[in-house]
Design an enzyme around this catalytic site. Sequence first.
Site, mmCIF file in Angstrom:
data_model
loop_
_atom_site.group_PDB
_atom_site.id
_atom_site.type_symbol
_atom_site.label_atom_id
_atom_site.label_comp_id
_atom_site.label_asym_id
_atom_site.label_seq_id
_atom_site.Cartn_x
_atom_site.Cartn_y
_atom_site.Cartn_z
ATOM 1 N N PHE A 1 0.876 -1.184 0.000
ATOM 2 C CA PHE A 1 0.000 0.000 0.000
ATOM 3 C C PHE A 1 0.911 1.231 0.000
ATOM 4 O O PHE A 1 0.852 2.088 0.875
ATOM 5 C CB PHE A 1 -0.937 0.024 1.216
ATOM 6 C CG PHE A 1 -1.801 -1.198 1.378
ATOM 7 C CD1 PHE A 1 -2.979 -1.330 0.655
ATOM 8 C CD2 PHE A 1 -1.449 -2.207 2.261
ATOM 9 C CE1 PHE A 1 -3.791 -2.453 0.824
ATOM 10 C CE2 PHE A 1 -2.255 -3.321 2.434
ATOM 11 C CZ PHE A 1 -3.437 -3.454 1.715
ATOM 12 N N ALA B 1 -2.926 -5.921 -2.997
ATOM 13 C CA ALA B 1 -1.964 -6.188 -1.925
ATOM 14 C C ALA B 1 -2.138 -7.590 -1.346
ATOM 15 O O ALA B 1 -1.151 -8.282 -1.086
ATOM 16 C CB ALA B 1 -2.141 -5.147 -0.826
ATOM 17 N N CYS C 1 -5.401 3.771 9.519
ATOM 18 C CA CYS C 1 -5.879 5.157 9.556
ATOM 19 C C CYS C 1 -7.390 5.196 9.763
ATOM 20 O O CYS C 1 -8.049 6.166 9.408
ATOM 21 C CB CYS C 1 -5.476 5.901 8.290
ATOM 22 S SG CYS C 1 -6.070 5.144 6.785
HETATM 23 N N1 SAH Z 1 1.944 4.260 2.561
HETATM 24 C C1 SAH Z 1 1.593 5.486 1.881
HETATM 25 C C2 SAH Z 1 0.122 5.819 1.978
HETATM 26 C C3 SAH Z 1 -0.804 4.682 1.591
HETATM 27 S S1 SAH Z 1 -2.449 5.161 1.218
HETATM 28 C C4 SAH Z 1 2.469 6.591 2.473
HETATM 29 O O1 SAH Z 1 3.076 6.405 3.506
HETATM 30 O O2 SAH Z 1 2.559 7.640 1.851
HETATM 31 C C5 SAH Z 1 -3.165 3.641 0.786
HETATM 32 C C6 SAH Z 1 -2.770 3.115 -0.596
HETATM 33 O O3 SAH Z 1 -3.343 1.825 -0.729
HETATM 34 C C7 SAH Z 1 -3.252 3.901 -1.782
HETATM 35 O O4 SAH Z 1 -2.167 4.311 -2.561
HETATM 36 C C8 SAH Z 1 -4.151 2.931 -2.567
HETATM 37 O O5 SAH Z 1 -3.985 3.040 -3.991
HETATM 38 C C9 SAH Z 1 -3.654 1.607 -2.101
HETATM 39 N N2 SAH Z 1 -4.613 0.504 -2.132
HETATM 40 C C10 SAH Z 1 -5.897 0.491 -1.746
HETATM 41 N N3 SAH Z 1 -6.414 -0.738 -1.840
HETATM 42 C C11 SAH Z 1 -5.418 -1.550 -2.298
HETATM 43 C C12 SAH Z 1 -5.314 -2.942 -2.601
HETATM 44 N N4 SAH Z 1 -6.348 -3.754 -2.420
HETATM 45 N N5 SAH Z 1 -4.134 -3.398 -3.024
HETATM 46 C C13 SAH Z 1 -3.078 -2.590 -3.196
HETATM 47 N N6 SAH Z 1 -3.121 -1.269 -2.936
HETATM 48 C C14 SAH Z 1 -4.270 -0.758 -2.495
#
Ligand code: SAH
Length: 406
Positions: free
Chosen positions: A239, A290, A350
């Site tokens: 993520f 993910a 979060c």
């Molecule tokens: N870790 C980042 C913030 C993450 S925000 C930082 O520190 O800046 C959450 C992220 O999860 C987003 O970019 C979104 O695109 C991704 N996301 C949401 N659902 C997901 C999934 N099922 N598999 C992979 N990525 C996912």
Amino acid sequence: MTPPSDVSGDQADLPVVRLKPKADARAIRHGSPWVFSDELVLDRRTRALAPGTIATLEGADRVPIATVAVNPLSRIVARVLSRTPGRRIDRAWFADRIRVAQDLRKTLYDKDFYRLVHAEGDRLPGVVIDRFGDAAVVQPNAAWADRALDDLVAALVEVTGVSTVVKNGAGRARRLEGLPGVVEVLAGGVSGPVEVPMNGAIYLADLVGGQKTGLYFDQRDNHAFAAGLARGGRVLDVFAHVGGFSLAALAAGAASALAVDSSADALRLAEGGAAATGVADRFETLRADAFEALEAMGAEGRRFDLVVCDPPAFAPARQALDAGLRAYERVARLSARLVEPGGFLVLCSCSHAADLASFRQVSVRGIGRAGRRAQIIRTGFQAPDHPLHPRLAETGYLKALTFRLV
Ligand code: SAH
């Protein structure tokens, strides 16, 4: 330092709304910023107020208490703007609030990249402003702020000197207020992603197309701590968005980092950030779900020295809590398998609705189900440019647990 100037009220012609006798007027007098819909007399006149109307709040005893913004469509039916009844909510008032907020950030950071205004925590209910050097992104997440946007933006430009202002009205909170989703450039122009220096890395933030307002400043301290654990090691950043954890780790000397996200746009920005940071040769991205990626890497027996999982809010509201906690447990179970013995696992949430104790409990359970034992070496929260209103301290939303796995 700039003293707040809540001078005496000078606007006597505001509509009046009144608390019910059972409402806790003392809590509001003592600083509680919200009035819920079951605490306010919702007579026909109050229900007819346009969302975002500025009004004077009175107690059931008709004594004025505060200046509030009313939204009859919202469960939070009134938000306290000023403890001074009859306060004029104009450009000068906004400028005071923004100046006080800016003073804190200037104390905390040496460059102008931060959350400048964190809503209730900075006494601007529902208003979020992120600062990106010469640009600012405003999220008016409450009806009153949408109505007062011209004064707000004028004050923002006056106080900060930014030349570009973007309105990002894409958040979930706006739907709860009955507001439409829009993203528009209100001043200046945006010609591409903005370079953001943070923790020794350079991130690319897309101010007009990206998620949230382009970058997760709230994780700054957690990025820094994790980066310090990863020197010389292999990092898996799940993520990853624009590479928050992985680019900081690479800048701090990690041997390699793999960023996984389902968003191709986010990963493209992450790659651009890696290039700008000068670490592109140690950085890889994988566009995937993910959960599927974690399963697959586990089946392959892959190992990393630091694994970070920072998913979107799995429990954005109380109704989603059980399903959300199950998802957090699954993330913990799938990711713990990938951590080299002696390595580190950072698990983040979060979700407002999942409190620290329950998030920690499901995380620990997931690690246990992976057959691993752990120590907790740090509990992190949102960075201090995301201050909490002391009466809403339970709304601190971000948790980041760092485990050392044996
Ligand atoms: N870790 C980042 C913030 C993450 S925000 C930082 O520190 O800046 C959450 C992220 O999860 C987003 O970019 C979104 O695109 C991704 N996301 C949401 N659902 C997901 C999934 N099922 N598999 C992979 N990525 C996912």
